[in-house]
Design a protein around this motif. Sequence first.
Motif, PDB file in Angstrom:
ATOM      1  N   ILE A  33       0.833  -1.207   0.000  1.00  0.00           N
ATOM      2  CA  ILE A  33       0.000   0.000   0.000  1.00  0.00           C
ATOM      3  C   ILE A  33       0.868   1.256   0.000  1.00  0.00           C
ATOM      4  O   ILE A  33       0.601   2.227  -0.732  1.00  0.00           O
ATOM      5  CB  ILE A  33      -0.942   0.004   1.220  1.00  0.00           C
ATOM      6  CG1 ILE A  33      -1.965  -1.128   1.098  1.00  0.00           C
ATOM      7  CG2 ILE A  33      -1.657   1.358   1.350  1.00  0.00           C
ATOM      8  CD1 ILE A  33      -2.848  -1.289   2.320  1.00  0.00           C
ATOM      9  N   GLY A  34       1.928   1.249   0.824  1.00  0.00           N
ATOM     10  CA  GLY A  34       2.819   2.405   0.890  1.00  0.00           C
ATOM     11  C   GLY A  34       3.498   2.693  -0.435  1.00  0.00           C
ATOM     12  O   GLY A  34       3.589   3.855  -0.866  1.00  0.00           O
ATOM     13  N   ARG A  35       3.968   1.643  -1.097  1.00  0.00           N
ATOM     14  CA  ARG A  35       4.617   1.826  -2.407  1.00  0.00           C
ATOM     15  C   ARG A  35       3.617   2.305  -3.458  1.00  0.00           C
ATOM     16  O   ARG A  35       3.948   3.140  -4.313  1.00  0.00           O
ATOM     17  CB  ARG A  35       5.266   0.506  -2.869  1.00  0.00           C
ATOM     18  CG  ARG A  35       6.372  -0.001  -1.965  1.00  0.00           C
ATOM     19  CD  ARG A  35       7.570   0.950  -1.962  1.00  0.00           C
ATOM     20  NE  ARG A  35       8.654   0.430  -1.153  1.00  0.00           N
ATOM     21  CZ  ARG A  35       8.810   0.646   0.130  1.00  0.00           C
ATOM     22  NH1 ARG A  35       7.916   1.379   0.786  1.00  0.00           N
ATOM     23  NH2 ARG A  35       9.838   0.141   0.794  1.00  0.00           N
ATOM     24  N   TRP A  36       2.389   1.782  -3.371  1.00  0.00           N
ATOM     25  CA  TRP A  36       1.365   2.198  -4.327  1.00  0.00           C
ATOM     26  C   TRP A  36       1.017   3.672  -4.124  1.00  0.00           C
ATOM     27  O   TRP A  36       0.888   4.428  -5.108  1.00  0.00           O
ATOM     28  CB  TRP A  36       0.121   1.329  -4.144  1.00  0.00           C
ATOM     29  CG  TRP A  36      -0.995   1.685  -5.101  1.00  0.00           C
ATOM     30  CD1 TRP A  36      -1.092   1.331  -6.419  1.00  0.00           C
ATOM     31  CD2 TRP A  36      -2.153   2.479  -4.806  1.00  0.00           C
ATOM     32  NE1 TRP A  36      -2.249   1.848  -6.971  1.00  0.00           N
ATOM     33  CE2 TRP A  36      -2.913   2.565  -5.996  1.00  0.00           C
ATOM     34  CE3 TRP A  36      -2.612   3.107  -3.664  1.00  0.00           C
ATOM     35  CZ2 TRP A  36      -4.107   3.255  -6.061  1.00  0.00           C
ATOM     36  CZ3 TRP A  36      -3.809   3.804  -3.726  1.00  0.00           C
ATOM     37  CH2 TRP A  36      -4.543   3.874  -4.907  1.00  0.00           C
ATOM     38  N   LYS A  40       1.474   6.742  -6.776  1.00  0.00           N
ATOM     39  CA  LYS A  40       0.358   7.564  -7.228  1.00  0.00           C
ATOM     40  C   LYS A  40       0.532   9.041  -6.869  1.00  0.00           C
ATOM     41  O   LYS A  40       0.250   9.923  -7.678  1.00  0.00           O
ATOM     42  CB  LYS A  40      -0.958   7.047  -6.612  1.00  0.00           C
ATOM     43  CG  LYS A  40      -1.439   5.737  -7.204  1.00  0.00           C
ATOM     44  CD  LYS A  40      -1.904   5.930  -8.638  1.00  0.00           C
ATOM     45  CE  LYS A  40      -2.510   4.659  -9.205  1.00  0.00           C
ATOM     46  NZ  LYS A  40      -2.974   4.843 -10.599  1.00  0.00           N
ATOM     47  N   LYS A  41       1.004   9.273  -5.648  1.00  0.00           N
ATOM     48  CA  LYS A  41       1.101  10.654  -5.186  1.00  0.00           C
ATOM     49  C   LYS A  41       2.150  10.755  -4.094  1.00  0.00           C
ATOM     50  O   LYS A  41       1.981  10.210  -3.012  1.00  0.00           O
ATOM     51  CB  LYS A  41      -0.259  11.130  -4.657  1.00  0.00           C
ATOM     52  CG  LYS A  41      -0.257  12.584  -4.191  1.00  0.00           C
ATOM     53  CD  LYS A  41      -1.625  12.996  -3.672  1.00  0.00           C
ATOM     54  CE  LYS A  41      -1.620  14.447  -3.203  1.00  0.00           C
ATOM     55  NZ  LYS A  41      -2.945  14.861  -2.665  1.00  0.00           N
ATOM     56  N   SER A  42       3.218  11.446  -4.358  1.00  0.00           N
ATOM     57  CA  SER A  42       4.278  11.611  -3.371  1.00  0.00           C
ATOM     58  C   SER A  42       3.923  12.748  -2.407  1.00  0.00           C
ATOM     59  O   SER A  42       3.099  13.608  -2.700  1.00  0.00           O
ATOM     60  CB  SER A  42       5.609  11.915  -4.058  1.00  0.00           C
ATOM     61  OG  SER A  42       5.524  13.121  -4.791  1.00  0.00           O
ATOM     62  N   GLY A  43       4.548  12.723  -1.250  1.00  0.00           N
ATOM     63  CA  GLY A  43       4.306  13.758  -0.242  1.00  0.00           C
ATOM     64  C   GLY A  43       5.005  13.404   1.052  1.00  0.00           C
ATOM     65  O   GLY A  43       5.432  12.256   1.253  1.00  0.00           O
TER      66      GLY A  43
END
Length: 318
Positions: A33-36, A40-43
């Motif tokens: 989930i973390g990699r996905w 999808k959206k960095s932050g």
Amino acid sequence: MLNFLSEAVNSIPSKFWWVLSGMLTLLLIATVIGRWLAYKKSGDVIDNLNHRINAWWGMVAILVLCFIFGKVATLVLYGLLSFFALREFITLTPTRRADYWALVFCFYVAIPLQYWLIGIEWYGLFVMCLPVYGFLILPAIQALSGDTQAFFERTTKIQWGMMLTIYCLSYAPALLLLQNLEFQGQGLLLLMYLLIVVQLSDVFQYVVGKLFGKHKLAPNVSPSKTVEGLFGGGAIAVAIGTALWWITPFSIGYAALFSLVIVICGFLGGLSLSAVKRSMGAKDWGTMISGHGGIMDRIDSVLFAAPVFFHLVRYTYF
């Protein structure tokens, strides 16, 4: 060597393997989930979450090594953690040249002595050696240097550093000493229980605070801590700690109570040490853990929770 490893693995309680399987499953799911999310959206929030997940992988690996190699390996590991944590503490709260021998005492006498006393199971001395004798010896060593400039402040820094990074942290492996006829040789499960509850409390307080947090608890001390995070994340950690009662000698009711105490003490520890960092104008204690600060940033909650948990369990069950 293979025979030793085989015997060590066979001696590990089956409860450990059940909990480890659950932890690995959850970590795999969290990692995916973390990699996905990162794809999808960095932050900053997602990056922080992934760093926490990576740190958990490391902690699980260390737990496995502790269970395989036993008490000596666990004490050596925590002795090293005390060494690096004290180094970070002293680096962030600088001292003077005249404090050299007091620091030598902390690093090369207090650390090995404290963990040796735990290793030989001398309970009466390990609980009082540093807070009594060490506490009195340190200012005497500093006074012998003849430097009186900011003497009180310098002494306080070193004493508090010794108490937190050596004495308080040593209570985590000291859980290995707790055993009775029904819980013989399973002290590492208590250590595992403490680490699971205190670390999950940190993680869930952070996640719930980011998702639902609106009311800051102490914005000048720790901007990420919120009322919603404390109660929501703490409640999840208490629920998990209660559900893990079967790996401990506790009843379900005591598991809930002890989990609550761990969560509260962990929160107070993190908040107190955040205040120290802010007073020194620092965001993190160090850079030893890539992307997530230093050793102290990962164990600050354990420092307050471990001694309280140890004595509660000892006087209630052992």
